[in-house]
Each structure stands twice: as structure tokens, then as C-alpha cells.
Design an enzyme around this catalytic site. Structure first.
Site, short mmCIF file in Angstrom:
data_model
loop_
_atom_site.label_atom_id
_atom_site.label_comp_id
_atom_site.label_asym_id
_atom_site.label_seq_id
_atom_site.Cartn_x
_atom_site.Cartn_y
_atom_site.Cartn_z
N CYS A 116 0.84 -1.19 0.00
CA CYS A 116 0.00 0.00 0.00
C CYS A 116 0.88 1.25 0.00
O CYS A 116 1.86 1.31 0.75
CB CYS A 116 -0.91 -0.01 1.22
SG CYS A 116 -2.04 1.39 1.31
N HIS B 185 -8.72 -3.53 -3.12
CA HIS B 185 -7.86 -2.77 -2.21
C HIS B 185 -8.21 -1.29 -2.26
O HIS B 185 -8.37 -0.64 -1.23
CB HIS B 185 -6.39 -3.00 -2.60
CG HIS B 185 -5.41 -2.21 -1.80
ND1 HIS B 185 -4.63 -2.79 -0.82
CD2 HIS B 185 -5.08 -0.90 -1.82
CE1 HIS B 185 -3.87 -1.86 -0.28
NE2 HIS B 185 -4.11 -0.70 -0.87
N GLU B 186 -8.32 -0.73 -3.46
CA GLU B 186 -8.61 0.71 -3.60
C GLU B 186 -10.04 1.04 -3.20
O GLU B 186 -10.29 2.10 -2.61
CB GLU B 186 -8.31 1.18 -5.03
CG GLU B 186 -6.88 0.99 -5.48
CD GLU B 186 -5.82 1.55 -4.54
OE1 GLU B 186 -6.10 2.50 -3.79
OE2 GLU B 186 -4.69 1.03 -4.55
N HIS C 48 -10.09 1.50 0.43
CA HIS C 48 -9.67 2.85 0.82
C HIS C 48 -10.85 3.82 0.78
O HIS C 48 -11.03 4.62 1.69
CB HIS C 48 -8.56 3.37 -0.09
CG HIS C 48 -7.19 2.96 0.30
ND1 HIS C 48 -6.65 3.25 1.53
CD2 HIS C 48 -6.24 2.29 -0.38
CE1 HIS C 48 -5.43 2.76 1.60
NE2 HIS C 48 -5.15 2.17 0.45
#
Length: 154
Positions: free
Chosen positions: A91, A133-134, A137
């Protein structure tokens, strides 16, 4: 121009991003251009707008590092398979640390492209992992949140 990426110890990384309602093409393209530049300079394969303290759902992915980034606005997972794969993730907000964690192998994503056109597309493998993953966020989650899951996963 290089953007400052906030680190995981910054409480603002937990802020959930809002959908982009008004689509000002000039402003969003300027943001996207700077995000792409920052992602490549930091040697990443993905970046989320909330990592640079811009509160909207914009993610950029380039898992093949071929300067052909995938740009997604207001993305969300519409459907996911039940099969998980375990793999290592890094990350930009947590540099030099990689964590192995489970992600869905294949996902169906709804998003808006830079031309303000709604899209639905299937992604798998590393691209699926990076998108998840994004999107995490944009929901205020980070990879270290999964550590307890990893300990009990197998």
C-alpha cells in the site's frame, strides 16, 4: 506535480469517500492526471483519491505498469465470486510493508469512466485484488484491518 499520500497512522485515511455527483471534467481530469503521476512515481499499481485527501470515489489501477491506467469513478462491487485467493499486498499509505490476505478472485464492478459513461465490467486476478484494495480505501478501510482475518484464515 507529485501529490502527498497520507500514511495509515493519519486518522483522515478512515474517512469514507463520497460519490462524485457533479462531474466537472476539467477539475477531475487534472486530479486524475496528478494521481496517475504520483502512483507511477511512488511505484504503485493503484491509488485512491482519499489517500491524497480528496473526498470522492476515484481510483486508478495499472497492474501491468504499461502506462495504460484504468480510471474508475464511483466504483462499487456489484457481484463477487465465493472463491478467495491468498496473496501479498502492499500500500502506498504503508510503504515497504506487504501483507498476505484473502481477496475475491473475480468481481463484477459498476463504475463511471472519464467520459462520464456508466460501465459494468468483470475483473479477475491481480486487477480484481487491486480494485478491491482501492475500494477499501474509499470505504475507510486499510490492509492492516485484515490482520485478524489472516490469522484465522485457511
Amino acid at each position: 506535480m507529485l501529490l502527498k499520500i497520507i500514511k495509515i497512522n493519519d486518522k483522515r485515511i478512515r474517512i469514507k469517500s463520497c460519490n462524485l455527483i457533479k462531474f466537472n471534467k476539467i477539475k477531475i481530469l487534472f486530479l486524475i492526471k496528478r494521481m496517475i503521476y504520483t502512483m507511477y512515481e511512488k511505484k504503485g499499481i493503484g491509488i485512491s483519491s482519499n489517500q491524497i485527501l480528496y473526498n470522492c470515489k476515484v481510483i486508478i489501477i495499472d497492474t501491468k505498469k504499461k502506462n495504460k491506467p484504468l480510471i474508475m469513478i464511483n466504483s462499487f462491487i456489484k457481484k463477487k465470486n465465493t472463491f478467495h485467493t491468498l496473496s501479498s499486498e502492499g500500500c502506498l499509505s504503508l510503504p515497504k510493508l506487504f501483507i498476505s490476505l484473502p481477496r475475491y478472485e473475480k468481481i463484477l464492478i459498476n463504475f463511471i469512466n472519464i467520459y462520464n459513461i456508466k460501465k459494468t465490467k468483470i475483473f479477475n486476478n491481480i486487477t480484481s485484488r487491486c480494485i478491491q484494495h482501492e475500494i477499501d480505501h474509499s470505504l475507510g478501510r486499510i490492509i492492516s484491518d485484515y490482520i485478524n482475518i489472516i490469522i484465522f484464515y485457511e
